[in-house]
Design a protein around this motif. Structure first.
Motif, PDB file in Angstrom:
ATOM      1  N   ARG A  48      44.318  42.978  46.920  1.00 55.95           N
ATOM      2  CA  ARG A  48      44.742  44.128  46.126  1.00 55.95           C
ATOM      3  C   ARG A  48      44.048  45.413  46.564  1.00 55.95           C
ATOM      4  O   ARG A  48      44.676  46.470  46.648  1.00 55.95           O
ATOM      5  CB  ARG A  48      44.482  43.878  44.637  1.00 55.95           C
ATOM      6  CG  ARG A  48      44.967  45.023  43.768  1.00 55.95           C
ATOM      7  CD  ARG A  48      44.658  44.814  42.290  1.00 55.95           C
ATOM      8  NE  ARG A  48      45.162  45.934  41.525  1.00 55.95           N
ATOM      9  CZ  ARG A  48      44.564  47.121  41.421  1.00 55.95           C
ATOM     10  NH1 ARG A  48      43.423  47.339  42.067  1.00 55.95           N
ATOM     11  NH2 ARG A  48      45.097  48.099  40.700  1.00 55.95           N
ATOM     12  N   MET A  84      52.739  43.214  42.317  1.00 58.50           N
ATOM     13  CA  MET A  84      52.349  42.123  41.432  1.00 58.50           C
ATOM     14  C   MET A  84      51.032  41.563  41.934  1.00 58.50           C
ATOM     15  O   MET A  84      50.904  41.224  43.108  1.00 58.50           O
ATOM     16  CB  MET A  84      53.393  41.010  41.414  1.00 58.50           C
ATOM     17  CG  MET A  84      53.003  39.859  40.502  1.00 58.50           C
ATOM     18  SD  MET A  84      54.292  38.614  40.289  1.00 58.50           S
ATOM     19  CE  MET A  84      54.590  38.126  41.970  1.00 58.50           C
ATOM     20  N   THR A  85      50.032  41.493  41.047  1.00 60.67           N
ATOM     21  CA  THR A  85      48.718  40.971  41.408  1.00 60.67           C
ATOM     22  C   THR A  85      48.485  39.644  40.695  1.00 60.67           C
ATOM     23  O   THR A  85      48.715  39.532  39.483  1.00 60.67           O
ATOM     24  CB  THR A  85      47.602  41.967  41.040  1.00 60.67           C
ATOM     25  OG1 THR A  85      47.869  43.212  41.710  1.00 60.67           O
ATOM     26  CG2 THR A  85      46.238  41.442  41.469  1.00 60.67           C
ATOM     27  N   MET A  86      48.049  38.653  41.455  1.00 62.28           N
ATOM     28  CA  MET A  86      47.761  37.320  40.933  1.00 62.28           C
ATOM     29  C   MET A  86      46.313  37.271  40.431  1.00 62.28           C
ATOM     30  O   MET A  86      45.494  38.114  40.776  1.00 62.28           O
ATOM     31  CB  MET A  86      47.933  36.268  42.036  1.00 62.28           C
ATOM     32  CG  MET A  86      49.229  36.335  42.786  1.00 62.28           C
ATOM     33  SD  MET A  86      50.620  36.082  41.688  1.00 62.28           S
ATOM     34  CE  MET A  86      51.956  36.228  42.844  1.00 62.28           C
ATOM     35  N   GLN A 104      53.868  36.826  34.039  1.00 60.15           N
ATOM     36  CA  GLN A 104      53.468  35.451  33.743  1.00 60.15           C
ATOM     37  C   GLN A 104      51.975  35.444  33.452  1.00 60.15           C
ATOM     38  O   GLN A 104      51.268  36.373  33.817  1.00 60.15           O
ATOM     39  CB  GLN A 104      53.792  34.553  34.938  1.00 60.15           C
ATOM     40  CG  GLN A 104      55.268  34.479  35.286  1.00 60.15           C
ATOM     41  CD  GLN A 104      56.097  33.877  34.164  1.00 60.15           C
ATOM     42  OE1 GLN A 104      55.687  32.934  33.510  1.00 60.15           O
ATOM     43  NE2 GLN A 104      57.279  34.432  33.936  1.00 60.15           N
ATOM     44  N   CYS A 146      52.048  40.467  51.250  1.00 58.00           N
ATOM     45  CA  CYS A 146      50.961  40.204  50.308  1.00 58.00           C
ATOM     46  C   CYS A 146      49.612  40.344  51.001  1.00 58.00           C
ATOM     47  O   CYS A 146      49.511  40.165  52.208  1.00 58.00           O
ATOM     48  CB  CYS A 146      51.069  38.787  49.738  1.00 58.00           C
ATOM     49  SG  CYS A 146      52.570  38.500  48.792  1.00 58.00           S
ATOM     50  N   ALA A 202      47.699  40.490  45.998  1.00 55.98           N
ATOM     51  CA  ALA A 202      48.734  41.393  45.514  1.00 55.98           C
ATOM     52  C   ALA A 202      49.931  41.359  46.454  1.00 55.98           C
ATOM     53  O   ALA A 202      49.774  41.231  47.662  1.00 55.98           O
ATOM     54  CB  ALA A 202      48.199  42.811  45.402  1.00 55.98           C
ATOM     55  N   GLN A 208      49.324  37.281  35.696  1.00 59.04           N
ATOM     56  CA  GLN A 208      49.937  38.178  36.676  1.00 59.04           C
ATOM     57  C   GLN A 208      50.075  39.579  36.079  1.00 59.04           C
ATOM     58  O   GLN A 208      50.529  39.739  34.954  1.00 59.04           O
ATOM     59  CB  GLN A 208      51.309  37.673  37.104  1.00 59.04           C
ATOM     60  CG  GLN A 208      51.271  36.361  37.829  1.00 59.04           C
ATOM     61  CD  GLN A 208      52.660  35.861  38.151  1.00 59.04           C
ATOM     62  OE1 GLN A 208      53.665  36.340  37.635  1.00 59.04           O
ATOM     63  NE2 GLN A 208      52.731  34.859  39.019  1.00 59.04           N
TER      64      GLN A 208
END
Length: 100
Positions: free
Chosen positions: A32, A73-75, A54, A29, A80, A57
């Motif tokens: 991004r 997957m980016t928060m 979610q 992680c 990311a 996300q």
């Protein structure tokens, strides 16, 4: 070019280490912007699809013309994570009346 699914994790780990991120951070992680740049520079992968997971996300798939692909997957905070990678990506389109 042969690419194993773990290569992006190793490269991102090196980026994170050079960026001064604490050792306790996950090596798969990071920011991004750095992840997207690495995928473009190293694998010539660009975004080909995205969707919401979610709340907050975003899941993105990056792919190259040679078939390599990476799922990210980016928060909401911009962090990311690489969640999958592979080869032989193909764009599949469903034409009305013709099941896939």
């Amino acid at each position: 070019m042969i690419r194993t699914p773990l290569v992006p994790f190793a490269i991102l780990g090196a980026i994170i280490a050079l960026g001064g991120t604490p050792a306790s951070a996950q090596s798969s992680c990071g920011p991004r912007e750095q992840l997207v740049k690495m995928l473009a520079d190293q694998y010539k992968e660009d975004p080909v699809g995205m969707g919401l997971a979610q709340p907050g996300q975003v899941i993105e798939v990056f792919a190259s013309s040679n078939g390599s692909w990476t799922m990210v997957m980016t928060m909401p905070d911009g962090k990311a994570c690489l969640i999958a990678a592979g080869d032989n990506w193909e764009i599949v389109t469903k034409i009305k009346g013709n099941p896939i």
